[in-house]
Motif scaffolding. Structure first.
Motif, short mmCIF file in Angstrom:
data_model
loop_
_atom_site.label_atom_id
_atom_site.label_comp_id
_atom_site.label_asym_id
_atom_site.label_seq_id
_atom_site.Cartn_x
_atom_site.Cartn_y
_atom_site.Cartn_z
N PRO A 85 -14.97 35.42 -95.49
CA PRO A 85 -16.47 34.77 -95.83
C PRO A 85 -17.13 35.52 -96.95
O PRO A 85 -16.90 36.65 -97.20
N ALA A 90 -23.66 35.63 -92.67
CA ALA A 90 -23.21 34.36 -92.08
C ALA A 90 -23.22 34.44 -90.51
O ALA A 90 -23.65 33.68 -89.96
N ALA A 100 -16.10 30.84 -92.61
CA ALA A 100 -15.11 31.89 -92.30
C ALA A 100 -13.82 31.13 -92.61
O ALA A 100 -12.65 31.62 -92.32
N GLN A 453 -18.15 24.57 -97.13
CA GLN A 453 -18.82 25.70 -96.25
C GLN A 453 -19.62 25.28 -94.91
O GLN A 453 -19.69 25.92 -94.16
#
Length: 470
Positions: A85, A90, A100, A453
């Protein structure tokens, strides 16, 4: 003489709640939002940051009758799709649920999501889905941000609401944001604290500053900043804006939007220019665009340019043909179509976006464009006299998709090609099935990774009239 109060024995004092020990869970799949799914005591468990095939430990954040929201504690068995990550926040932010996951796996997830929603519809089961268009820029791409502001225990926070709560997660160094956005956020935080600007509290309904929105034109490295306030304020906001422009010279416009309504809708109806220029000028592909403070625009410029190019290619307009662009926004797609068409008509409900679209047509010397402000469902019926059969129609609706009456009226205009640009595979599939019943078959769907993402995916669909049965 009164006796002093008797202190309770130590073992009778109120005890702090001891946290429950972490629970082990096998993750079976991801849902559409990119949350890991497992099952614990017959209940579905959703965990951000957990990937299929992993064994994890989690703590219960919220438990309902059928579903548990869990917080990831530790990954005991890693998935081969797990990457490194690129964000320290996060797990707290949870705004980028796929961060991730390595990038090839993200693309497979998104393409499979589009295929699944189409295959769930009987009439669309055989629709070809092309390989997803991956993004070259996967971090630092986001050119606009809408952030909430709060003060907690004396600390200024600028960021996002944590999933399922009103707790603000500070994201000063978000890896998805354009670097200029992160610089602006840092200075605004610093100046709010230094100048002691009153931040809005949704519980007490008191305070001034509610949201901070930032738009960046990456080609010019310039930015527009809008402070969303509960009421008009020129003194404090002008002072704050001047210091911001002094510390970040790339900020060329500071605006104030007034939103006194309760709830989580960010913008109010009134926007006032405070400092600098009224709009931001951006470049997307070969088109220059003027963007107003509250106008919607795509967050990834390079991928937006690819969508414009794909729509133009699939439209295949000839010099004498006419096109209509429903939900046209500030005119990005329409202006690209106008390079080939005799005339392009754009319809958009936002009057500010239509103002931008008209100015963009002048700025790009597209004299064959006409933009109309109004609801597509009300205006499309009036196009019958202006859009002859055999024209091209583009749909680019918000996440909720199109009203069925819009699709019905559009099919009645008998365009030779319909191109549907969507940010939601579920409503895309629903609307494509409706169009199929109205006589338009889907020839192909092109997924586009607009938001690396994250679980979001754009799609472009091309439709043509179905063969008529005798």
């Amino acid at each position: 003489m009164a006796k002093p109060p008797v202190k309770p024995p130590k073992d009778q004092k109120s005890k702090r709640r001891v946290p429950e020990p972490p629970i082990e869970l096998d993750i079976n799949r991801l849902d559409d939002e990119g949350l890991g799914i497992g099952y614990y005591q017959t209940k579905e468990v959703l965990i951000a940051g957990a990937l299929p095939g992993e064994k994890v430990t989690f703590a219960i954040e919220h438990e309902g009758q059928r579903r548990i929201i869990g917080q990831l504690r530790k990954v005991l068995r890693k998935s081969v799709e797990r990457g490194v990550p690129s964000c320290k926040r996060a797990q707290d932010c949870q705004g980028c649920s796929l961060i991730a996951m390595n990038y090839p796996a993200q693309l497979r997830f998104k393409e499979a999501k589009v295929r699944r929603h189409l295959s769930n519809r009987t009439l669309l089961a055989e629709v070809p889905v092309l390989p997803i268009l991956e993004a070259e820029q996967r971090l630092g791409y986001r050119t606009n941000a809408k952030l909430v502001m709060a003060k907690e225990r004396g600390e200024v926070k600028i960021g996002l609401y944590r999933r399922g709560s009103h707790a603000v997660v500070d994201i000063a160094d978000c890896p998805l944001h354009h670097p200029l956005i992160n610089r602006i956020v840092a200075v605004v935080k610093e100046e709010i604290a230094r100048q002691d600007v009153y931040l809005y509290n949704p519980r007490s309904k008191r305070g001034l500053l509610r949201y901070l929105t930032i738009k960046v034109a990456p080609a010019a490295n310039r930015a527009m900043v809008t402070f969303v306030c509960s009421e008009r304020n020129f003194r404090d906001l002008t002072h704050l804006g001047k210091w911001l422009m002094k510390k970040v010279p790339e900020v060329v416009s500071v605006q104030q939007n007034i939103n006194s309504a309760e709830g989580n809708v960010i913008f109010g109806r009134e926007t006032l220019k405070m400092l600098g220029v009224p709009d931001l000028i951006d470049q997307v592909g070969e088109i220059r665009l003027r963007i107003a403070p509250t106008s919607f625009f795509q967050v990834h410029n390079e991928q937006a340019a690819r969508i414009y190019a794909q729509v133009r290619q699939w439209a295949g307009l000839k010099p004498g043909e006419i096109a209509v662009d429903l939900y046209c926004g500030i005119g990005g797609i329409a202006l690209n179509l106008a390079r080939d068409a005799a005339r392009v008509i754009g319809i958009e409900v936002s009057e500010e976006a239509v103002r931008n679209a008209r100015e963009n047509a002048r700025m790009n010397e597209r004299n064959n464009c006409a933009f109309i402000a109004g609801d597509a469902a009300e205006l499309i019926h009036d196009l019958a006299g202006e859009l002859p059969p055999g024209s091209v129609a583009v749909l680019n609706p918000p996440r909720g998709g199109c009203a069925e009456e819009v699709l019905t009226e559009l099919a009645g205009l008998e365009p030779r090609t319909i191109i549907y640009v969507s940010c939601n595979p579920e409503t895309l599939a629903r609307d494509l099935e409706i169009l199929h019943r109205l006589g338009y078959g889907t020839e192909a769907v092109q997924p586009v990774d607009m938001f690396p993402q994250t679980p979001h995916v754009e799609s472009i669909a091309r439709l043509a009239p179905l063969p008529r049965t005798i």
